[in-house]
Design an enzyme around this catalytic site. Structure first.
Site, short mmCIF file in Angstrom:
data_model
loop_
_atom_site.label_atom_id
_atom_site.label_comp_id
_atom_site.label_asym_id
_atom_site.label_seq_id
_atom_site.Cartn_x
_atom_site.Cartn_y
_atom_site.Cartn_z
N ILE A 26 1.67 -47.89 -30.34
CA ILE A 26 0.94 -49.14 -30.20
C ILE A 26 -0.17 -49.23 -31.25
CG2 ILE A 26 -0.64 -50.42 -28.69
CD1 ILE A 26 1.04 -49.46 -26.31
N VAL B 73 6.16 -49.74 -23.06
CA VAL B 73 6.35 -50.17 -24.44
C VAL B 73 7.27 -49.17 -25.14
CG1 VAL B 73 5.20 -50.69 -26.63
CG2 VAL B 73 4.07 -51.24 -24.45
N TYR C 15 -4.14 -39.89 -14.90
CA TYR C 15 -4.10 -40.80 -16.05
C TYR C 15 -4.53 -42.20 -15.62
CZ TYR C 15 -2.09 -43.94 -19.54
OH TYR C 15 -1.91 -44.94 -20.46
N THR D 203 7.88 -46.96 -27.54
CA THR D 203 7.27 -46.11 -28.55
C THR D 203 7.89 -44.72 -28.47
OG1 THR D 203 5.51 -45.34 -27.08
CG2 THR D 203 5.09 -47.37 -28.34
N SER E 138 -6.13 -50.41 -22.22
CA SER E 138 -6.07 -49.87 -20.87
C SER E 138 -4.60 -49.72 -20.49
CB SER E 138 -6.82 -50.80 -19.91
OG SER E 138 -6.75 -50.33 -18.59
N SER E 139 -4.22 -50.09 -19.28
CA SER E 139 -2.83 -49.94 -18.85
C SER E 139 -2.54 -50.78 -17.63
CB SER E 139 -2.52 -48.48 -18.54
OG SER E 139 -1.22 -48.34 -17.98
N ASN F 148 -7.89 -47.35 -28.98
CA ASN F 148 -6.49 -47.18 -28.60
C ASN F 148 -6.12 -45.73 -28.34
OD1 ASN F 148 -3.43 -47.87 -28.70
ND2 ASN F 148 -3.72 -46.37 -30.34
#
Length: 254
Positions: free
Chosen positions: A18, A193, A160, A195, A146-147, A97
């Site tokens: 990201i 996402v 987490y 990645t 964030s998330s 990030n």
């Protein structure tokens, strides 16, 4: 029109995933991008070359963000590099990030693993902003990554999740603190996402199906989906948006 022409942006963890998408997107908008990396200099330099090959400007800076000493090193190097390249150590956009994840369940989480998560995901952004504020120009932007796990219950990786909840709270109070300077502070909450961090399970038929079914939009998120949101929050278009938690999960678990 490139909305960030002449602006300088620092993207932590900008060498991959990201963060890489954000660095490339801000460069497209005209920003001079400082690509921070933790350990893989080669990946960061590749991002810099990509930006330069597309007509942009970028700088790579390495620092381990697992301690306040690492944060101080990053700020020192940032001032040095910006002064050398631009004649001015001030910048306009900070994207927090960089972060680490975990595969440990709630039951498996040790004190050492817990502390490591909070050191990188919470302590580093806190002290980075503290040390960066004198360098951040008025009317600047701070964007925290964030998330979606702060909205979606996923107790499997609870430690987490707690770090990202702390980032949401940090965003709210920091926005109040710096608002008088015209600096906006917002958080972006990605979901799953595509990645390299997620590739081991996401690129399996079962994992891909699970991720697609979670989203109201019926697909897996891409780094560009998050980067576009960050580009908006970095731009003058977001001048009246602050202290917000922008859900960028593609409507996961609605």
């Amino acid at each position: 029109m490139r909305r960030l022409e002449g602006k300088v942006a620092l993207v932590t963890g900008g060498s991959r995933g990201i963060g890489k998408g954000i660095a490339l997107r801000l460069a497209e908008e005209g920003a001079i991008v400082v690509v921070h990396y933790g350990s893989n200099k080669e990946l960061a330099e590749h991002v810099v070359r990509t930006i330069e090959n597309n007509g942009g400007r970028a700088i790579a800076i390495g620092a381990a963000l697992d301690s306040v000493a690492g944060v101080t090193q990053l700020i020192h190097t940032l001032k040095e590099k910006l002064t050398q390249s631009l004649g001015d150590s001030h910048f306009d956009i900070l994207v927090n990030n960089a972060g680490i994840g975990t595969s440990n369940t709630f039951e498996e989480t040790t004190e050492e693993a817990f502390d490591a998560l909070f050191s990188v995901n919470v302590k580093a952004p806190f002290f980075l902003v503290q040390q960066a504020l004198p360098l951040l120009r008025d009317d600047g932007r701070i964007i925290n990554i964030s998330s979606g796990v702060t909205r979606i219950a996923y107790p499997h990786i609870m430690a987490y999740n707690l770090t990202k909840g702390a980032i949401n709270t940090f965003t709210l109070h920091l926005a109040k603190l710096v608002g008088s300077r015209g600096i906006t502070v917002n958080a972006v909450l990605p979901g799953i996402v595509d990645t390299d961090v997620n590739s081991s399970w996401l690129h399996t038929p079962e994992g891909h199906k699970h991720a697609v079914e979670m989203s109201a939009l019926g697909r897996v998120g891409q780094p560009s989906d998050i980067a576009d949101v960050v580009a908006f929050l970095s731009s003058p278009d977001s001048r009246w948006v602050t202290a917000q938690l922008l859900d960028a999960t593609g409507g996961s678990h609605l």
